[in-house]
Design a protein around this motif. Structure first.
Motif, mmCIF file in Angstrom:
data_model
loop_
_atom_site.group_PDB
_atom_site.id
_atom_site.type_symbol
_atom_site.label_atom_id
_atom_site.label_comp_id
_atom_site.label_asym_id
_atom_site.label_seq_id
_atom_site.Cartn_x
_atom_site.Cartn_y
_atom_site.Cartn_z
ATOM 1 N N UNK B 17 0.845 -1.193 0.000
ATOM 2 C CA UNK B 17 0.000 0.000 0.000
ATOM 3 C C UNK B 17 0.880 1.243 0.000
ATOM 4 N N UNK B 18 0.253 2.377 -0.199
ATOM 5 C CA UNK B 18 0.983 3.643 -0.152
ATOM 6 C C UNK B 18 0.572 4.417 1.097
ATOM 7 N N UNK B 19 1.473 5.327 1.503
ATOM 8 C CA UNK B 19 1.218 6.126 2.698
ATOM 9 C C UNK B 19 1.921 7.466 2.543
ATOM 10 N N UNK B 20 1.366 8.483 3.190
ATOM 11 C CA UNK B 20 1.967 9.820 3.134
ATOM 12 C C UNK B 20 1.998 10.427 4.524
ATOM 13 N N UNK B 71 6.595 25.487 -1.831
ATOM 14 C CA UNK B 71 6.605 26.855 -1.288
ATOM 15 C C UNK B 71 7.554 26.994 -0.111
ATOM 16 N N UNK B 72 8.438 26.012 0.082
ATOM 17 C CA UNK B 72 9.453 26.140 1.123
ATOM 18 C C UNK B 72 8.937 26.123 2.540
ATOM 19 N N UNK B 73 7.734 25.575 2.749
ATOM 20 C CA UNK B 73 7.196 25.522 4.117
ATOM 21 C C UNK B 73 6.886 24.070 4.480
ATOM 22 N N UNK B 74 5.607 23.640 4.289
ATOM 23 C CA UNK B 74 5.206 22.273 4.612
ATOM 24 C C UNK B 74 5.921 21.266 3.724
ATOM 25 N N UNK B 75 5.972 20.038 4.231
ATOM 26 C CA UNK B 75 6.579 18.968 3.438
ATOM 27 C C UNK B 75 5.749 17.699 3.566
ATOM 28 N N UNK B 76 5.809 16.884 2.525
ATOM 29 C CA UNK B 76 5.151 15.582 2.519
ATOM 30 C C UNK B 76 6.158 14.514 2.122
ATOM 31 N N UNK B 77 6.167 13.416 2.862
ATOM 32 C CA UNK B 77 6.990 12.248 2.554
ATOM 33 C C UNK B 77 6.041 11.113 2.181
ATOM 34 N N UNK B 78 6.303 10.466 1.051
ATOM 35 C CA UNK B 78 5.431 9.389 0.580
ATOM 36 C C UNK B 78 6.212 8.096 0.391
ATOM 37 N N UNK B 79 5.548 6.994 0.691
ATOM 38 C CA UNK B 79 6.116 5.681 0.420
ATOM 39 C C UNK B 79 5.121 4.923 -0.457
ATOM 40 N N UNK B 80 5.613 4.434 -1.595
ATOM 41 C CA UNK B 80 4.732 3.724 -2.513
ATOM 42 C C UNK B 80 5.544 2.799 -3.411
ATOM 43 N N UNK B 81 5.417 1.483 -3.305
ATOM 44 C CA UNK B 81 4.634 0.728 -2.338
ATOM 45 C C UNK B 81 5.454 0.448 -1.077
ATOM 46 N N UNK B 82 4.777 0.289 0.040
ATOM 47 C CA UNK B 82 5.467 0.047 1.302
ATOM 48 C C UNK B 82 5.924 -1.406 1.414
ATOM 49 N N UNK B 107 12.923 18.751 16.543
ATOM 50 C CA UNK B 107 12.215 17.583 16.026
ATOM 51 C C UNK B 107 10.733 17.619 16.358
ATOM 52 N N UNK B 108 9.935 17.067 15.445
ATOM 53 C CA UNK B 108 8.532 16.824 15.716
ATOM 54 C C UNK B 108 8.346 15.525 16.478
ATOM 55 N N UNK B 109 7.096 15.190 16.829
ATOM 56 C CA UNK B 109 6.823 13.987 17.631
ATOM 57 C C UNK B 109 6.962 12.689 16.847
ATOM 58 N N UNK B 110 6.986 12.775 15.520
ATOM 59 C CA UNK B 110 7.158 11.579 14.709
ATOM 60 C C UNK B 110 5.851 10.910 14.316
ATOM 61 N N UNK B 111 5.936 10.112 13.252
ATOM 62 C CA UNK B 111 4.828 9.256 12.831
ATOM 63 C C UNK B 111 5.300 7.820 12.905
ATOM 64 N N UNK B 112 4.599 7.019 13.696
ATOM 65 C CA UNK B 112 4.963 5.598 13.816
ATOM 66 C C UNK B 112 4.228 4.808 12.751
ATOM 67 N N UNK B 113 4.982 4.232 11.806
ATOM 68 C CA UNK B 113 4.412 3.446 10.722
ATOM 69 C C UNK B 113 4.613 1.966 10.990
ATOM 70 N N UNK B 114 3.537 1.212 10.899
ATOM 71 C CA UNK B 114 3.601 -0.248 10.983
ATOM 72 C C UNK B 114 3.107 -0.816 9.669
ATOM 73 N N UNK B 115 3.945 -1.624 9.022
ATOM 74 C CA UNK B 115 3.582 -2.271 7.763
ATOM 75 C C UNK B 115 3.364 -3.754 8.030
ATOM 76 N N UNK B 116 2.164 -4.226 7.752
ATOM 77 C CA UNK B 116 1.806 -5.643 8.026
ATOM 78 C C UNK B 116 1.889 -6.508 6.776
#
Lengths: 114, 116
Positions: B17-20, B71-82, B107-116
């Motif tokens: 699957x993909x995730x952002x 625009x040099x502000x927000x960012x998105x990281x994508x994984x496809x396919x995981x 640092x931000x708090x992070x996103x915990x990704x679990x791939x099953x």
């Protein structure tokens, strides 16, 4: 390339004990050195830093001295508290051209028991 | 001063699957970083932006990972396919300049990704 080696954990201490977490580094340039802390469920926070040889960084009772001759930046605290339980990361910032990036050690888990 | 914001905090997906992931850095910070932190290891830099340009993506697996900072502000990281080995915490950080060894990264708090 750059690398950071820190003491294997976990480290378990009683409250008020003395803490040392060893950290040594390899760098191609003249890096800045950092200790970051990660409390359970939270993000990384800067604990202290030192930017040149013989500098001492200190914060919240923790301190570390930049030792260029031994390429070390050991973290110490005279009397730990239960609230110090966390994972501690040693890191260096070195130039990769025009930009600087952090290289981290693997982290050391500290548990302080009352 | 608001810190680095990340969302979501947790994500569980199946392999292929993909995730952002989304990151909003501290206001005014020119440099933004994405790190991958696998359990039991220190964070590893994936990509570094200076404003909206990439300055280092040497450790980004470009066949499946992509990132942008419009625009040099927000960012998105994508994984496809995981893949299963992508299970990790994805950390976003920012610094005011990124051009000095003495710059502090926040640092931000992070996103915990679990791939099953």
């Amino acid at each position: 390339g750059d690398s950071v080696t820190q003491m294997e954990g976990p480290v378990t201490l009683s409250e008020e004990a003395f803490l040392t977490i060893n950290c040594t580094y390899t760098a191609t340039g003249y890096p800045s050195l950092f200790w970051y802390v990660q409390y359970p469920g939270e993000g990384l926070q800067l604990l202290l830093k030192a930017t040149k040889a013989d500098d001492k960084g200190s914060n919240k009772g923790f301190e570390a001295t930049y030792r260029k001759e031994t390429t070390s930046f050991h973290l110490e605290k005279g009397s730990v508290q239960v609230s110090d339980s966390a994972v501690y990361f040693c890191a260096l910032s070195d130039s990769g051209g025009s930009n600087y990036k952090l290289t981290f050690g693997k982290g050391t888990l500290l548990t302080v028991n009352p | 001063e608001a810190g680095v914001a990340q969302s979501p905090r947790y994500k569980i997906i199946e392999k292929r699957q993909s995730v952002a992931f989304w990151c909003n850095p501290i206001s005014g910070h020119a440099t933004l970083y994405w790190y991958q932190q696998i359990l039991g290891q220190g964070p590893k830099l994936l990509i570094q932006f200076q404003n909206n340009g990439v300055v280092d993506d040497s450790q980004l697996p470009k066949d499946r990972f992509s990132a942008e900072r419009l625009k040099g502000v927000d960012s998105t990281l994508k994984i496809q396919p995981a893949k299963l080995e992508d299970s990790a915490v994805y950390l976003c950080a920012s610094s005011s300049l990124g051009t000095l060894a003495t710059d502090t990264q926040y640092f931000g708090p992070g996103t915990r990704l679990t791939v099953l």
